[in-house]
Enzyme design. Structure first.
Site, PDB file in Angstrom:
ATOM      1  CB  THR A   1     -18.937  -8.549 -14.915  1.00  0.00           C
ATOM      2  OG1 THR A   1     -18.777  -8.197 -16.296  1.00  0.00           O
ATOM      3  CG2 THR A   1     -20.073  -9.559 -14.782  1.00  0.00           C
TER       4      THR A   1
ATOM      5  CG  LEU B   1     -12.119 -11.049 -10.349  1.00  0.00           C
ATOM      6  CD1 LEU B   1     -11.981 -11.441  -8.877  1.00  0.00           C
ATOM      7  CD2 LEU B   1     -11.278 -11.978 -11.230  1.00  0.00           C
ATOM      8  CG  HIS B   2     -16.129 -10.851 -16.626  1.00  0.00           C
ATOM      9  ND1 HIS B   2     -16.643  -9.603 -16.905  1.00  0.00           N
ATOM     10  CD2 HIS B   2     -14.899 -10.894 -17.212  1.00  0.00           C
ATOM     11  CE1 HIS B   2     -15.777  -8.929 -17.641  1.00  0.00           C
ATOM     12  NE2 HIS B   2     -14.711  -9.685 -17.832  1.00  0.00           N
ATOM     13  CG  ASP B   3     -17.155 -16.509 -15.352  1.00  0.00           C
ATOM     14  OD1 ASP B   3     -18.023 -15.913 -16.015  1.00  0.00           O
ATOM     15  OD2 ASP B   3     -16.250 -17.188 -15.866  1.00  0.00           O
TER      16      ASP B   3
END
Length: 310
Positions: free
Chosen positions: A193, A239-241
């Site tokens: 990520t 932006l991980h998710d």
């Protein structure tokens, strides 16, 4: 693809939800929320507000567990006091969906098992809801095609301790339970990520595209920006998710490798660390695919296009 999304909105959870709800390839059966970035009552309300913003009031949002199975309560650091950049989206006018997140997960997954039509479970926060569901009804494993989780850190190091990523650290025992459940797991760890970097140029591109929610999304992402070039290599914040949802839509944008992954539950300095055996050192079978490569331009092209479509 039929999916359940378990999350703790949170700015990057919100962007992931908007991506999923704007993608006709996915049927979002329900959104289940859990305490994480902010307390349970706020993640629930934030989830409802994001679903309303997406124009998808038929998608139910359910409130879930309020703290980890064991240990202290942790909160996120980057999404603001309310979880969505310090500013609240308009309230949802949809009726409050009945049912606790754990009960909803169990009901959907048992029905999927009975029908022989397993569901993909996407987790974007601490894994408490899913762990409790597994403990109560182990048979739900037959209703899961796979679990795709934003969780863990390997060579990248942690983001809440030197070795632990927040979603795992916030309920390490739950993460270990999920990894041991026997369902195929795909992990999107920080190693992946951190490559999903929303640079100022990329955010400006989003803002310039127009559309119903692009300006708001750009504002949220800008607020959320950690801006740590020493760690990420250039300005911007990861932006991980949304990588979890993008993986379902465009798996060719990602690369990874199989491993046996366990969670450290006893270490004084390494509690919550995800430990990956990539070379068969322990002789334990692989239980996860660990994503570690991202076509970042392709990822942002997909994400911005869908947000513009919203």
């Amino acid at each position: 693809m039929r999916i359940l999304i378990d999350c703790d909105p949170g700015v990057d959870d919100a962007i992931a939800l908007l991506l999923a709800l704007a993608s006709p390839e996915l049927e979002v059966l329900a959104v289940t929320t859990v305490a994480g970035n902010v307390p349970a009552e706020r993640t629930f309300e934030n989830g409802r507000r994001v679903v309303a913003l997406a124009g998808r009031p038929e998608v139910p949002v359910h409130r879930g567990c309020e703290g980890p199975l064991l240990g202290p309560v942790l909160r996120g650091k980057y999404s603001g006091e309310g979880g969505l950049g310090g500013s609240l989206l308009p309230e949802s006018a949809a009726p409050v969906a009945a049912g606790h997140s754990v009960d909803v997960l169990i009901a959907h997954l048992l029905a999927a098992a009975e029908a022989g039509a397993p569901i993909t479970v996407c987790t974007l926060g601490p894994l408490t809801n899913l762990a409790v569901a597994l403990a109560r009804e182990p048979g739900i494993v037959r209703g899961m095609d796979r679990i795709v989780a934003m969780a863990g850190a390997f060579a990248a190091g942690g983001n809440r301790t030197p070795s632990a990523e927040f979603n795992v650290l916030a309920d390490a025992h739950a993460a270990e339970m999920v990894l041991r459940c026997g369902v195929p797991v795909v992990l999107a760890p920080l190693d992946l990520t951190f490559q999903a970097l929303a640079t100022p140029a990329r955010v400006a591109d989003l803002r310039a595209r127009g559309g119903r929610i692009t300006s708001l999304a750009a504002d949220l992402i800008t607020f959320y920006d950690r801006n740590d070039p020493a760690r990420y290599g250039e300005p911007g914040g990861p932006l991980h998710d949304p990588t979890v949802i993008a993986y379902l839509l465009r798996p060719e944008l990602f690369g990874g490798r199989p491993a046996h992954v366990a969670v450290e539950l006893t270490g004084q300095h390494s509690f919550g660390q995800t430990v990956g055996d990539f070379f068969g050192t322990t002789g334990k079978p692989h239980n996860a695919t660990v994503l570690n490569r991202l076509d970042a331009p392709g990822f942002f092209d997909l994400l911005w296009e869908r947000l513009t479509r919203s």
